[in-house]
Design an enzyme around this catalytic site. Sequence first.
Site, PDB file in Angstrom:
ATOM      1  N   ASP A  23      50.173  49.477  18.585  1.00 19.71           N
ATOM      2  CA  ASP A  23      51.037  48.330  18.335  1.00 19.71           C
ATOM      3  C   ASP A  23      52.473  48.829  18.404  1.00 19.71           C
ATOM      4  O   ASP A  23      52.720  50.038  18.388  1.00 19.71           O
ATOM      5  CB  ASP A  23      50.741  47.746  16.940  1.00 19.71           C
ATOM      6  CG  ASP A  23      51.558  46.480  16.674  1.00 19.71           C
ATOM      7  OD1 ASP A  23      51.692  45.664  17.595  1.00 19.71           O
ATOM      8  OD2 ASP A  23      52.074  46.317  15.559  1.00 19.71           O
ATOM      9  N   SER A  24      53.397  47.891  18.444  1.00 17.44           N
ATOM     10  CA  SER A  24      54.803  48.277  18.472  1.00 17.44           C
ATOM     11  C   SER A  24      55.226  48.904  17.140  1.00 17.44           C
ATOM     12  O   SER A  24      56.202  49.634  17.090  1.00 17.44           O
ATOM     13  CB  SER A  24      55.657  47.051  18.771  1.00 17.44           C
ATOM     14  OG  SER A  24      55.352  46.028  17.845  1.00 17.44           O
TER      15      SER A  24
ATOM     16  N   GLY B  29      58.640  42.290  21.096  1.00 17.79           N
ATOM     17  CA  GLY B  29      58.629  40.837  21.262  1.00 17.79           C
ATOM     18  C   GLY B  29      59.933  40.226  21.724  1.00 17.79           C
ATOM     19  O   GLY B  29      60.017  39.020  21.945  1.00 17.79           O
TER      20      GLY B  29
ATOM     21  N   CYS C  63      48.908  44.753  19.810  1.00 16.34           N
ATOM     22  CA  CYS C  63      50.151  43.997  19.939  1.00 16.34           C
ATOM     23  C   CYS C  63      49.973  42.811  20.893  1.00 16.34           C
ATOM     24  O   CYS C  63      49.598  42.986  22.058  1.00 16.34           O
ATOM     25  CB  CYS C  63      51.231  44.939  20.474  1.00 16.34           C
ATOM     26  SG  CYS C  63      52.829  44.172  20.668  1.00 16.34           S
TER      27      CYS C  63
ATOM     28  N   GLU D 169      58.115  44.329   8.401  1.00 14.86           N
ATOM     29  CA  GLU D 169      58.392  45.768   8.508  1.00 14.86           C
ATOM     30  C   GLU D 169      59.164  46.260   7.279  1.00 14.86           C
ATOM     31  O   GLU D 169      59.091  47.407   6.886  1.00 14.86           O
ATOM     32  CB  GLU D 169      59.195  46.088   9.784  1.00 14.86           C
ATOM     33  CG  GLU D 169      58.450  45.828  11.091  1.00 14.86           C
ATOM     34  CD  GLU D 169      57.447  46.920  11.485  1.00 14.86           C
ATOM     35  OE1 GLU D 169      57.677  48.088  11.171  1.00 14.86           O
ATOM     36  OE2 GLU D 169      56.421  46.561  12.107  1.00 14.86           O
TER      37      GLU D 169
ATOM     38  N   CYS E  70      50.610  37.269  16.584  1.00 13.35           N
ATOM     39  CA  CYS E  70      51.453  38.451  16.421  1.00 13.35           C
ATOM     40  C   CYS E  70      50.840  39.267  15.286  1.00 13.35           C
ATOM     41  O   CYS E  70      50.414  38.704  14.266  1.00 13.35           O
ATOM     42  CB  CYS E  70      52.884  38.040  16.073  1.00 13.35           C
ATOM     43  SG  CYS E  70      53.940  39.424  15.621  1.00 13.35           S
TER      44      CYS E  70
ATOM     45  N   HIS F 115      51.993  40.970  13.041  1.00  8.73           N
ATOM     46  CA  HIS F 115      52.672  40.940  11.742  1.00  8.73           C
ATOM     47  C   HIS F 115      52.345  39.700  10.919  1.00  8.73           C
ATOM     48  O   HIS F 115      52.509  39.704   9.700  1.00  8.73           O
ATOM     49  CB  HIS F 115      54.188  41.033  11.933  1.00  8.73           C
ATOM     50  CG  HIS F 115      54.640  42.377  12.424  1.00  8.73           C
ATOM     51  ND1 HIS F 115      54.298  42.845  13.665  1.00  8.73           N
ATOM     52  CD2 HIS F 115      55.367  43.340  11.833  1.00  8.73           C
ATOM     53  CE1 HIS F 115      54.817  44.051  13.814  1.00  8.73           C
ATOM     54  NE2 HIS F 115      55.480  44.378  12.714  1.00  8.73           N
TER      55      HIS F 115
HETATM   56  N1  DGL Z   1      53.391  43.676  17.458  1.00  9.29           N
HETATM   57  C1  DGL Z   1      54.075  42.583  18.073  1.00  9.29           C
HETATM   58  C2  DGL Z   1      53.111  41.489  18.478  1.00  9.29           C
HETATM   59  O1  DGL Z   1      51.979  41.441  18.038  1.00  9.29           O
HETATM   60  C3  DGL Z   1      55.143  42.029  17.200  1.00  9.29           C
HETATM   61  C4  DGL Z   1      56.251  42.963  16.866  1.00  9.29           C
HETATM   62  C5  DGL Z   1      57.219  43.223  17.990  1.00  9.29           C
HETATM   63  O2  DGL Z   1      57.960  42.340  18.390  1.00  9.29           O
HETATM   64  O3  DGL Z   1      57.217  44.356  18.448  1.00  9.29           O
HETATM   65  O4  DGL Z   1      53.476  40.663  19.266  1.00  9.29           O
END
Ligand code: DGL
Length: 274
Positions: free
Chosen positions: A8-9, A41, A71, A148, A180, A182
Amino acid sequence: LGPIGVFDSGVGGITVLKALKATFPQENFLYLGDTARLPYGTKSPKTVFRYLTQNVEYLKQYDVKAVVVACNSASSVLCPHHTFGVPVYGVIQPGANAAFAKTRTGRIGILGTRTTVQSQVYVKALKNLDPDLFTIQQACPLLVPLVEEGWENDSITTEIIVKYLEEMKQQNIDTLILGCTHYPVVKETIQKVMGEHVQLIDSADAIAEDLANDIAQGFLTFRPEHGGRIDVLATDDGAFFHHIASKLMNPFSINSWEMADLRQVPEKRLYEDI
Ligand code: DGL
């Protein structure tokens, strides 16, 4: 066979890792959080695709037997014709399938980052299942930094969620995709704001089910005796990442932490498969 790679990011994908761990308790997982380059994102599909390729190549160095792209933003640039030399699972189709299976009225909402919303991947996946479905999307970029930051229970976060969902609430949807990684962290607030009659779809559960199906059908080999390790890598070092990741992973614990240097991925391997 090596572990299942998950990336993931940032820390949000730990919600996906936790669902996978709950489904496959004996499997080994290697998680990569690309904290140095977060957020994805807000970036262009081209850049996100480059990050995705690098992350997959990096994880391949650990002999992963599959990679789960937790992600949504990265999954949104994944196409079926891409081959990486290892099975790569995105979260979009499983999320769309789960929403389609749950909706009674055919009115589905989608929350995601700007990249995910602009790509229309969820809308396309849903319309492929049934062109008559009604869909409405909302980008919620502010929720990522709030999660975060560990502010999921702060009143500011609730206020922001109320504002983001204003339009969505007018549309009589019965199913809402949390598109997403998060957003599951603020699931309770989203549920409260939307009302109990709206079913929330968490891509974490959907992807775990997808993987279980592939294992059952023999597309993916799974050795239950593997050991149940969870190793976490992040492209930026930070005690705070450890703190939030451990909190989200609870009651499961993380066995090791290490910093990942993506420059180790040989440049020439980056695009060879694409
Ligand atoms: N992990 C990203 C997603 O699921 C969200 C966070 C980002 O923007 O990096 O889209």
